[in-house]
Design a protein around this motif. Sequence first.
Motif, mmCIF file in Angstrom:
data_model
loop_
_atom_site.group_PDB
_atom_site.id
_atom_site.type_symbol
_atom_site.label_atom_id
_atom_site.label_comp_id
_atom_site.label_asym_id
_atom_site.label_seq_id
_atom_site.Cartn_x
_atom_site.Cartn_y
_atom_site.Cartn_z
ATOM 1 N N UNK A 180 0.815 -1.204 0.000
ATOM 2 C CA UNK A 180 0.000 0.000 0.000
ATOM 3 C C UNK A 180 0.848 1.253 0.000
ATOM 4 N N UNK A 181 0.295 2.307 -0.574
ATOM 5 C CA UNK A 181 0.966 3.600 -0.603
ATOM 6 C C UNK A 181 0.548 4.417 0.611
ATOM 7 N N UNK A 182 1.324 5.447 0.920
ATOM 8 C CA UNK A 182 0.985 6.310 2.051
ATOM 9 C C UNK A 182 -0.190 7.215 1.688
ATOM 10 N N UNK A 183 -0.826 7.731 2.724
ATOM 11 C CA UNK A 183 -2.085 8.448 2.540
ATOM 12 C C UNK A 183 -1.929 9.755 1.772
ATOM 13 N N UNK A 184 -0.715 10.318 1.734
ATOM 14 C CA UNK A 184 -0.541 11.581 1.010
ATOM 15 C C UNK A 184 -0.593 11.377 -0.498
ATOM 16 N N UNK A 185 -0.697 10.126 -0.948
ATOM 17 C CA UNK A 185 -0.870 9.849 -2.381
ATOM 18 C C UNK A 185 -2.303 10.113 -2.843
ATOM 19 N N UNK A 186 -3.205 10.317 -1.899
ATOM 20 C CA UNK A 186 -4.609 10.566 -2.253
ATOM 21 C C UNK A 186 -4.723 11.848 -3.078
ATOM 22 N N UNK A 187 -5.409 11.751 -4.228
ATOM 23 C CA UNK A 187 -5.609 12.923 -5.091
ATOM 24 C C UNK A 187 -7.056 13.402 -5.076
ATOM 25 N N UNK A 188 -7.797 12.947 -4.071
ATOM 26 C CA UNK A 188 -9.203 13.342 -3.908
ATOM 27 C C UNK A 188 -10.038 13.026 -5.142
ATOM 28 N N UNK A 189 -9.779 11.850 -5.723
ATOM 29 C CA UNK A 189 -10.603 11.437 -6.868
ATOM 30 C C UNK A 189 -12.019 11.089 -6.428
ATOM 31 N N UNK A 190 -12.161 10.747 -5.137
ATOM 32 C CA UNK A 190 -13.461 10.469 -4.509
ATOM 33 C C UNK A 190 -14.124 9.184 -4.984
ATOM 34 N N UNK A 191 -13.371 8.294 -5.631
ATOM 35 C CA UNK A 191 -13.937 7.010 -6.044
ATOM 36 C C UNK A 191 -14.460 6.214 -4.852
ATOM 37 N N UNK A 192 -13.801 6.369 -3.709
ATOM 38 C CA UNK A 192 -14.153 5.580 -2.529
ATOM 39 C C UNK A 192 -15.416 6.071 -1.826
ATOM 40 N N UNK A 193 -15.769 7.321 -2.015
ATOM 41 C CA UNK A 193 -16.851 7.918 -1.220
ATOM 42 C C UNK A 193 -18.198 7.219 -1.373
ATOM 43 N N UNK A 202 -20.613 4.173 5.668
ATOM 44 C CA UNK A 202 -20.703 5.130 6.770
ATOM 45 C C UNK A 202 -20.632 6.580 6.299
ATOM 46 N N UNK A 203 -20.461 6.748 4.993
ATOM 47 C CA UNK A 203 -20.351 8.088 4.402
ATOM 48 C C UNK A 203 -19.213 8.896 5.020
ATOM 49 N N UNK A 204 -18.089 8.214 5.277
ATOM 50 C CA UNK A 204 -16.918 8.906 5.817
ATOM 51 C C UNK A 204 -16.312 9.824 4.763
ATOM 52 N N UNK A 205 -15.755 10.936 5.218
ATOM 53 C CA UNK A 205 -15.005 11.828 4.336
ATOM 54 C C UNK A 205 -13.591 11.263 4.242
ATOM 55 N N UNK A 206 -13.428 10.232 3.424
ATOM 56 C CA UNK A 206 -12.187 9.466 3.410
ATOM 57 C C UNK A 206 -10.976 10.307 3.017
ATOM 58 N N UNK A 207 -11.026 11.148 1.972
ATOM 59 C CA UNK A 207 -9.832 11.944 1.648
ATOM 60 C C UNK A 207 -9.366 12.822 2.802
ATOM 61 N N UNK A 208 -10.307 13.422 3.519
ATOM 62 C CA UNK A 208 -9.935 14.267 4.662
ATOM 63 C C UNK A 208 -9.304 13.430 5.771
ATOM 64 N N UNK A 209 -9.861 12.242 6.018
ATOM 65 C CA UNK A 209 -9.316 11.371 7.066
ATOM 66 C C UNK A 209 -7.934 10.838 6.667
ATOM 67 N N UNK A 210 -7.735 10.588 5.376
ATOM 68 C CA UNK A 210 -6.418 10.145 4.921
ATOM 69 C C UNK A 210 -5.386 11.252 5.129
ATOM 70 N N UNK A 211 -5.749 12.460 4.787
ATOM 71 C CA UNK A 211 -4.830 13.587 4.986
ATOM 72 C C UNK A 211 -4.499 13.746 6.467
ATOM 73 N N UNK A 212 -5.519 13.652 7.306
ATOM 74 C CA UNK A 212 -5.295 13.779 8.746
ATOM 75 C C UNK A 212 -4.383 12.672 9.270
ATOM 76 N N UNK A 213 -4.583 11.452 8.771
ATOM 77 C CA UNK A 213 -3.741 10.336 9.204
ATOM 78 C C UNK A 213 -2.285 10.575 8.842
ATOM 79 N N UNK A 214 -2.061 11.035 7.626
ATOM 80 C CA UNK A 214 -0.677 11.283 7.206
ATOM 81 C C UNK A 214 -0.034 12.359 8.075
ATOM 82 N N UNK A 215 -0.773 13.387 8.384
ATOM 83 C CA UNK A 215 -0.229 14.453 9.229
ATOM 84 C C UNK A 215 0.115 13.929 10.620
ATOM 85 N N UNK A 216 -0.698 13.032 11.141
ATOM 86 C CA UNK A 216 -0.466 12.475 12.473
ATOM 87 C C UNK A 216 0.698 11.488 12.506
ATOM 88 N N UNK A 217 0.816 10.688 11.444
ATOM 89 C CA UNK A 217 1.678 9.510 11.526
ATOM 90 C C UNK A 217 2.916 9.569 10.643
#
Length: 376
Positions: A333-346, A351-366
């Motif tokens: 798997x790639x790190x979360x900062x590779x997310x380009x907000x394509x929104x395919x996952x949404x 649960x209707x999570x805001x996945x791109x935002x959570x990925x960005x937050x995870x990368x900042x934390x970890x």
Amino acid sequence: MHYRRFGKTNLQLSVFSLGMMRCLSSPGQAQATLQAAINRGINHIETARGYGRSEEYLGAALKANLGVSREKLYITTKLPPVCDRLVMSQWIHESLERLGVNYLDCLAIHGINTWEHLEWVLSDNGCMVAVQEAVASGLIHHVGFSSHGSLELILAAIESDLFDFVNLHYYLFFQRHAPAIALAAQKDLGIFIISPADKGGKLYTPSPTLAQLCEPYSPLEINYRFLLSDPRITTLSVGAAQPEELELPLQVKDRTFPLTSAENQVLQQLDEHLNQTLATDLCSQCYACLPCPESINIPEVLRLRNLAVAYDMTDYSKYRYGMFENAGHWFPGMKADRCNSCNDCLPRCPQSLDIPTLLYDTHQRLQGESRRRLWG
């Protein structure tokens, strides 16, 4: 020490097994750790070709007078999948020579991590041909596998009916492989849980938050009890580097009974805290978001965020997150900062999570130093 039947192998294994991966300071250290394990009732020793000089050091230790006969000490080594049976045959004989034994109680195909690896195992000229020849000649008694791959891949390997046991990642804080536990038990495979202390959450150095939530037990203790209370699970690995590191795990070596009401209360408290702390940001680990066009392992990234936010397991989460892009098929798997907000996952997320935002937050934390596997 309690002992359990290792599935269709019919071996009676101690509920804790000694993993030799870290016994590498010297042959003397390996012998001292092995002797301490045997003295405490451990009868299953696990190593691998890929663990540095582990096979060699274990072989030297086995030549000493350990107070137990070879027939009562069960040895497993692991060899990686390969597409050429002749290579596997050579590796088997090299492992036997390094270990100084005439046979292996168990051989595991080490890391069926991709569908190509499974194809190598199943092919007419692949590694399993050499393994089966070694079984027929008495060099190997039982065959299993380990995997760091997807649940679907693990289930397919179990369904192949080629194996007597499986080495699995499955812990209190990672229960994705529960269906693999169920299928392995249904097919009477021995179940060996690998690295419950380290990959299970670095539970030997818990955060104050996690320690408080698990009181009056330690997080390591409650994880061991979660596993040992499941009669389908045969044995748990202890990767001790020296004799003293056996003490804490083996405090629960006889506690294989069902979870008590007090222990269940702790598990409930952990769940409640997780839900309350993360609220609408909690990833339920359904995996519906995959595949990701950027090859981000979204569920695993968000699992690490769950643990960091809810239980302050930040050190563990950073440790695992740092392995993305550095451990190949062992931790894909790639790190979360590779997310380009394509929104395919949404639209796939129930649960209707805001996945791109959570990925960005995870990368900042970890985000931190990149890490590789100990053996890569």
